[in-house]
Design a protein around this motif. Structure first.
Motif: not given
Length: 533
Positions: A193-217
């Protein structure tokens, strides 16, 4: 009854004797904490994260589907087709979870609990690569396939992780350690929910990063988990490696003398001697485990069918009805994730004091209460403004009630009910029921909501009430109890049920005349007994 006392063994002239029970303090060793947090961060955290991460970029992903379709076929996609494709992208996560639940038993049998968790990261990393690069590659199928593969990761982790945690923890803190699974699921939902906020990755060009973060854990788990031991119970009972099991116990318990723990596991081994790892069919045919299996099926089904998905569906509408600014709703929604975390942490702190039974049954009963109040509030909210704010309170209360008990305890109970030989099959059954129920909710809920509107909450209240009623009559308390004590508690319920069935059968077989003849005899016996008295 609470069991805080354990027997200690002493050597006298070369002989091992049992000394009187002494109160034993259980310390949380550093290895135990690191193993539980690392295992949960790379497993249950990702499950929770993938439940919420798809909400924020929904509009952008649908637009990506339409643009990709237009470049490929030179025509725009119809709105119904876009919705169908997005629905498949979301719900296929449950299909992947079902596949993961089916393969977890052979995986933990051949690779062990820890190695299964490590190998499972291959699915997470592959899914993250596919989904994060889908926009760059211009292939919409990469998101669908990635969600399916991520579902496999979730299906494996939600069975392998509770199995691993239940086998490395002392029974005195088994429930608290098991609740880490639920806590990290809530943390994962909140993080999405936090990372999906518009100020972070909840923007059109940045939404793929929401899935890329899965690699970190996943990378963190790969870096840390290899340095921790395998489950000592697995090493001792299935690999028959005494030295490795003793070393694992010493590492996780933080002490050198593990004689009592090894002897406790060996006692189970003597009871289960010559019994190989059971299949699902063999477990289902074991009449002595009938009530345990039914309890696992009911708790796992209610875990998904209790209506929490309906709450997430209605959250934005209820917040809008309360007069909140639509731009503020995503930030207010974060309060639901925060409540989840606080309630799950509270459950982990009190589960060893209150027990599994009160938290699980109480959680379902509280959900019934607040579902009924929420239905009344949403039905009459146009008549009084304050009812809208009461609806918000009910949403938070339902989420808290779920996380206090039903959110994590079903996974703990599955690990406590069954011996080593049957535990993988039991977790497979639990996983199948869990993911089938998940898929059923996603498939049927839109029709339930369309037909019943706000009254759909009464359906979920009925499910919670049925689950609480069943557990009240069937579920024994498992706090601080060994496998033998838990089996004996279920055996008493089985014996009582069989006696009841036998009495009913005998009553049907007895002719009415015989019953009439027996009546005066029993009266005479009663009179004679009273005269003797």
């Amino acid at each position: 009854m609470e069991h805080n006392n354990t027997k200690t063994t002493e050597k006298n002239n070369g002989k091992i004797t049992d000394s009187p029970p002494v109160k034993r303090k259980v310390d949380w060793s550093a290895s135990l904490i690191v193993a539980s947090l690392t295992g949960a961060f790379g497993s249950s955290f990702l499950y929770g994260y993938n439940l919420s991460v798809v909400n924020a970029p929904t509009v952008f992903i649908k637009k990506f589907y339409n643009e990709t379709w237009g470049r490929r076929y030179n025509q725009s996609m119809e709105e119904e087709t876009v919705t169908l494709l997005w629905t498949i992208s979301v719900s296929i996560f449950a299909i992947g979870g079902l596949v993961g639940a089916l393969i977890v038993t052979p995986a933990v049998k051949y690779f062990g609990r820890k190695r299964t968790l490590l190998l499972n990261n291959v699915f997470a990393i592959l899914a993250a690569i596919l989904m994060s690069l889908s926009q760059l590659a211009g292939v919409l199928e990469m998101i669908v396939i990635g969600r399916f593969i991520m579902g496999i990761d979730g299906g494996v982790s939600l069975s392998a992780l509770p199995m691993y945690l239940s086998e490395i923890s002392p029974k005195q803190i088994r429930g608290s350690l098991g609740q880490i699974t639920a806590i990290l699921i809530c943390v994962g939902v909140f993080t999405g929910q936090v990372l999906g906020l518009p100020e972070i990755f909840g923007q059109e060009p940045l939404w793929p990063y929401l899935f890329g973060i899965i690699i970190v854990p996943s990378l963190l788990q790969i870096a840390v988990l290899p340095f921790l031991p395998e489950s000592p119970r697995f090493l001792l009972l299935e690999k028959h490696n005494m030295k490795a099991a003793e070393k694992a116990f010493q590492t996780f318990l933080g002490k050198s003398d593990v004689t009592y723990e090894v002897e406790e596991v060996l006692e189970e081994s003597r009871v289960q001697r010559n019994i190989q790892v059971a299949s699902i069919f063999q477990l289902l045919c074991d009449s002595s485990k009938r009530w345990q299996i039914l309890t696992v099926i009911v708790t796992m089904a209610c875990y998904q069918l209790c209506g929490l998905n309906a709450i997430w569906f209605y959250t934005n509408d209820i917040f809008k009805g309360a007069g909140l600014n639509p731009e503020m709703i995503p930030y207010v929604t974060l309060s639901t994730g925060a409540v989840e975390i606080l309630a799950a942490v509270f459950s982990g702190l009190v589960i060893e004091r209150l027990g599994r039974r009160p938290l699980l049954i109480g959680g379902f009963n509280l959900m019934v209460l607040f579902f009924v109040i929420l239905t009344v509030c949403m039905t009459l909210q146009d008549h009084a403004v304050w009812l809208r704010y009461l609806s918000i309170f009910c949403i938070l209360a339902i989420i808290a009630s779920f996380c206090i008990g039903p959110g994590g305890i079903p996974f703990v109970l599955t690990g406590e009910f069954f011996p080593q030989s049957q535990r993988p099959a039991a977790f497979m059954i639990a996983g199948i029921v869990n993911w089938l129920s998940n898929f059923a909710v996603g498939l049927l809920f839109p029709f339930i909501q369309k037909g019943l509107q706000t009254y759909c909450f009464l359906v979920f209240a009925a499910v919670c009430l049925a689950g609480a009623t069943f557990l009240f009559f069937v579920l024994p308390e498992t706090k601080n109890k060994t496998l033998t004590e838990i089996s004996q508690a279920f055996a008493k319920k089985k014996a009582a049920s069989e006696n009841c069935e036998m009495h009913q059968l005998e009553a049907k077989r007895k002719p009415s005349g015989e019953q009439e003849l027996n009546t005066p005899v029993s009266l005479e016996n009663g009179e004679s007994k009273s005269r003797i008295a």
